[in-house]
Structure formats: structure tokens, C-alpha cells
Design an enzyme around this catalytic site. Structure first.
Site, mmCIF file in Angstrom:
data_model
loop_
_atom_site.group_PDB
_atom_site.id
_atom_site.type_symbol
_atom_site.label_atom_id
_atom_site.label_comp_id
_atom_site.label_asym_id
_atom_site.label_seq_id
_atom_site.Cartn_x
_atom_site.Cartn_y
_atom_site.Cartn_z
ATOM 1 N N HIS A 148 0.796 -1.226 0.000
ATOM 2 C CA HIS A 148 0.000 0.000 0.000
ATOM 3 C C HIS A 148 0.829 1.277 0.000
ATOM 4 O O HIS A 148 0.398 2.308 -0.503
ATOM 5 C CB HIS A 148 -0.995 -0.004 1.178
ATOM 6 C CG HIS A 148 -0.392 0.340 2.508
ATOM 7 N ND1 HIS A 148 0.368 -0.558 3.236
ATOM 8 C CD2 HIS A 148 -0.436 1.485 3.238
ATOM 9 C CE1 HIS A 148 0.750 0.018 4.368
ATOM 10 N NE2 HIS A 148 0.290 1.248 4.394
ATOM 11 N N ASP A 149 2.040 1.245 0.554
ATOM 12 C CA ASP A 149 2.883 2.437 0.595
ATOM 13 C C ASP A 149 3.992 2.418 -0.462
ATOM 14 O O ASP A 149 4.988 3.128 -0.327
ATOM 15 C CB ASP A 149 3.512 2.597 1.988
ATOM 16 C CG ASP A 149 2.586 3.325 2.956
ATOM 17 O OD1 ASP A 149 1.646 4.003 2.492
ATOM 18 O OD2 ASP A 149 2.800 3.216 4.177
ATOM 19 N N LYS A 152 5.695 5.583 -1.786
ATOM 20 C CA LYS A 152 6.616 6.383 -0.975
ATOM 21 C C LYS A 152 8.060 6.265 -1.448
ATOM 22 O O LYS A 152 8.918 7.041 -1.014
ATOM 23 C CB LYS A 152 6.503 5.978 0.499
ATOM 24 C CG LYS A 152 5.214 6.471 1.148
ATOM 25 C CD LYS A 152 5.179 6.201 2.640
ATOM 26 C CE LYS A 152 3.922 6.785 3.268
ATOM 27 N NZ LYS A 152 3.850 6.528 4.730
ATOM 28 N N HIS A 177 1.561 9.721 -2.868
ATOM 29 C CA HIS A 177 2.078 8.353 -2.884
ATOM 30 C C HIS A 177 1.039 7.282 -3.258
ATOM 31 O O HIS A 177 1.412 6.295 -3.895
ATOM 32 C CB HIS A 177 2.772 8.012 -1.544
ATOM 33 C CG HIS A 177 1.854 7.607 -0.438
ATOM 34 N ND1 HIS A 177 1.296 8.514 0.439
ATOM 35 C CD2 HIS A 177 1.389 6.388 -0.048
ATOM 36 C CE1 HIS A 177 0.538 7.882 1.314
ATOM 37 N NE2 HIS A 177 0.580 6.587 1.051
ATOM 38 N N ASP A 230 -4.177 0.367 8.451
ATOM 39 C CA ASP A 230 -3.119 1.375 8.337
ATOM 40 C C ASP A 230 -3.198 2.361 9.498
ATOM 41 O O ASP A 230 -2.188 2.683 10.148
ATOM 42 C CB ASP A 230 -3.279 2.094 6.997
ATOM 43 C CG ASP A 230 -2.157 3.075 6.712
ATOM 44 O OD1 ASP A 230 -1.064 2.924 7.305
ATOM 45 O OD2 ASP A 230 -2.361 3.979 5.871
#
Length: 287
Positions: A148-149, A152, A177, A230
Site C-alpha cells: 500500500h505504501d 513512498k 504516494h 493502516d
């Protein structure tokens, strides 16, 4: 320690379809084989072979034929499944290497972000299982949570690792992001199916989130689950600029914004006693 994330729900679906196909092939073979044998026996009887050899040898011949050929079919189908399973295992190793490379790359940029992805994937799995999702759906949402990140990677280090709270302009950069991560996944055929969940995991249930301002059921379920997982990890984990709160406090804060930030149904699942106990035990074991 965090248990390994179970992956490859798509591969499991393929194997299940192969198994169903094999069962259908065997059933069709038994049916048509029985028709052929019965027809052969009827012809033999009409030709007076029973008078010469008796009924049992003819019947035994048909049974032996069915058993031998059925055994051969089963061996061939099993060998076929083993071959496909081996190919899927090879694909799985390549898939794992992609996920580990992603996690390692994020960890090099920001130690928190790397561990955060694994924890969110674990919490996401607990939530998805408690919601009664199919096993393949649980696997899929867990994979998306691990990624999910991903976006970044494109965020400048001085913003991503800043020890103080971000300015408005810096936060605007960070808000890019989810879209960046989705674009990266869209370019990778093996991970493309997770792009939608990754893009929308910061949408809010009331439509005030980003990047597209989706609301309610318009937000993919996987993204709604990841959003809650999250937030739970972000609240309960130590950051460079603050200490994490207790598990109960984190869950209470999430409950307060159910219906505005988060899907109330997902929040209800995570705050149920069973889920609360499971998350507390898992959190206590994690670094």
C-alpha cells in the site's frame, strides 16, 4: 515475530479449477466407459458368447478394463497437476522476490515504512478473515496491504524521514504516494490487480480523502480494510516525532471517526472483542 503473509490467492484459484476439471474429466470418462462396457457386454450376450464362456468372465473383463484405464487417467491427471503446481511454485518464488525487493527498498529509505507494510498486511488479514471473506480475497487484500505504501519510494527522503511534523506543502507531496504506487503496480502485470486498492487506501468514507475523493461503497472494500489497518498501526506504533498509543486507545480513536474517515462495518469488525484480543496478542509479539 510477524507470521508470513499468505500470498498467491490467484494461483490457488487456478489449482482449484484444475482439480475441478480433473474430477469432471474422470466422471465423464467413468460414464462413457460404463456405456461402452455395457454395450459391449450386451453385444457379447446377443452373440451367444455367454453360452460358451459364461457371464462372469465377460463382466470381469469390463470391470478390469474400467479400473485399469481409470487408474491411468488418474495418474496422468495427477502428473498434470504436479507439473502445473511446480510452474506455479516457480512463479511464486519470482513473485516473492518482487515483494521482498519492494520491502527492502522501502526499508532502506525509511525503516518505519518497511516494517509498517508488514504489520498492516497482518492486521488486514485479521480483519478480512473476521469479515468472512473468501480465502482468495483474504490473500489478495493482504498482498495489497503489503504494497500500500509503494509510492513512498518516490517521496524525497528529507520529507519521508523528517523527525518533525510535516508542513502543509510537504504533506501535499506525501499525498501523491497512493497514485504513484498505483501507477507503478499498473506497469507490473503480476501486481496490477492491486493497483485500485493501493490508489484508494487514503480515501475517506465521507468523501474527504484523497486522491479521488471517493465515498462510501464507491471505495473498494480492500482499500476500506487497509485504511483501518493502516490507521491502527500508525496510531499504535512509535514514530520519530511521537510515541504510539495503547491498543485500546488506538481502537477507540478509530471508532470515533467511523462513518466519517472509515467504513463503520470494518471498524465494527476490528473493535469486536475477538478481533481486539487477537490484535492485542499480535501487537504484543511485534517489535
Amino acid at each position: 515475530m510477524i507470521p508470513p503473509v499468505s500470498l498467491f490467492g490467484h494461483d490457488r484459484q487456478i489449482l482449484q479449477r484444475l482439480q475441478r476439471r480433473d474430477r469432471y474429466a474422470l466422471l465423464l470418462y467413468v460414464f462413457f466407459g460404463a456405456v461402452i462396457v455395457v454395450a459391449g457386454e450386451a453385444a457379447a450376450i446377443n452373440l451367444s458368447m455367454v453360452d460358451r464362456y459364461g457371464f462372469m468372465p465377460l463382466l470381469l473383463r469390463g470391470v478390469i478394463y474400467l479400473l485399469l484405464t481409470l487408474s491411468l487417467w488418474m495418474l496422468l491427471l495427477r502428473a498434470n497437476r504436479r507439473l502445473v503446481t511446480g510452474l506455479m511454485a516457480e512463479k511464486r518464488r519470482g513473485y516473492e522476490s518482487i515483494l521482498h525487493a519492494y520491502d527492502s527498498a522501502l526499508s532502506l529509505k525509511d525503516t518505519y515504512t518497511g516494517g509498517h507494510g508488514r504489520r498492516v498486511a497482518h492486521y488486514t488479514r485479521l480483519i478480512a478473515e473476521s469479515m468472512g471473506l473468501q480465502e482468495t480475497e483474504v490473500d489478495s487484500v493482504s498482498e495489497a496491504a503489503l504494497l500500500h505504501d509503494l509510492g513512498k519510494i518516490a517521496i524525497p527522503d528529507h520529507i519521508l524521514t523528517k523527525p518533525e511534523r510535516l508542513t502543509i506543502d510537504e504533506f501535499a507531496v506525501v499525498q501523491n504516494h497512493p497514485a504513484i504506487g498505483a501507477e507503478i503496480l499498473q506497469s507490473m502485470p503480476s501486481l496490477r490487480r492491486h493497483a485500485t486498492a493501493v490508489r484508494h487506501h487514503h480515501e475517506r468514507f465521507d468523501g474527504s480523502g484523497y486522491p479521488d475523493g471517493l465515498c462510501g461503497a464507491d471505495i473498494p472494500l480492500a482499500a476500506r480494510i487497509i485504511a483501518v489497518a493502516d490507521a491502527f498501526d500508525a496510531l499504535s506504533s512509535n514514530r520519530s516525532y511521537r510515541h504510539g498509543v495503547s491498543v485500546d486507545r488506538a481502537l477507540d480513536e478509530i471508532t470515533q471517526v467511523a462513518g466519517s474517515h472509515f467504513d463503520p462495518k470494518v471498524v465494527a469488525v476490528i473493535t469486536r472483542k475477538l478481533a481486539r484480543d487477537a490484535l492485542f496478542a499480535a501487537h504484543a509479539e511485534m517489535p
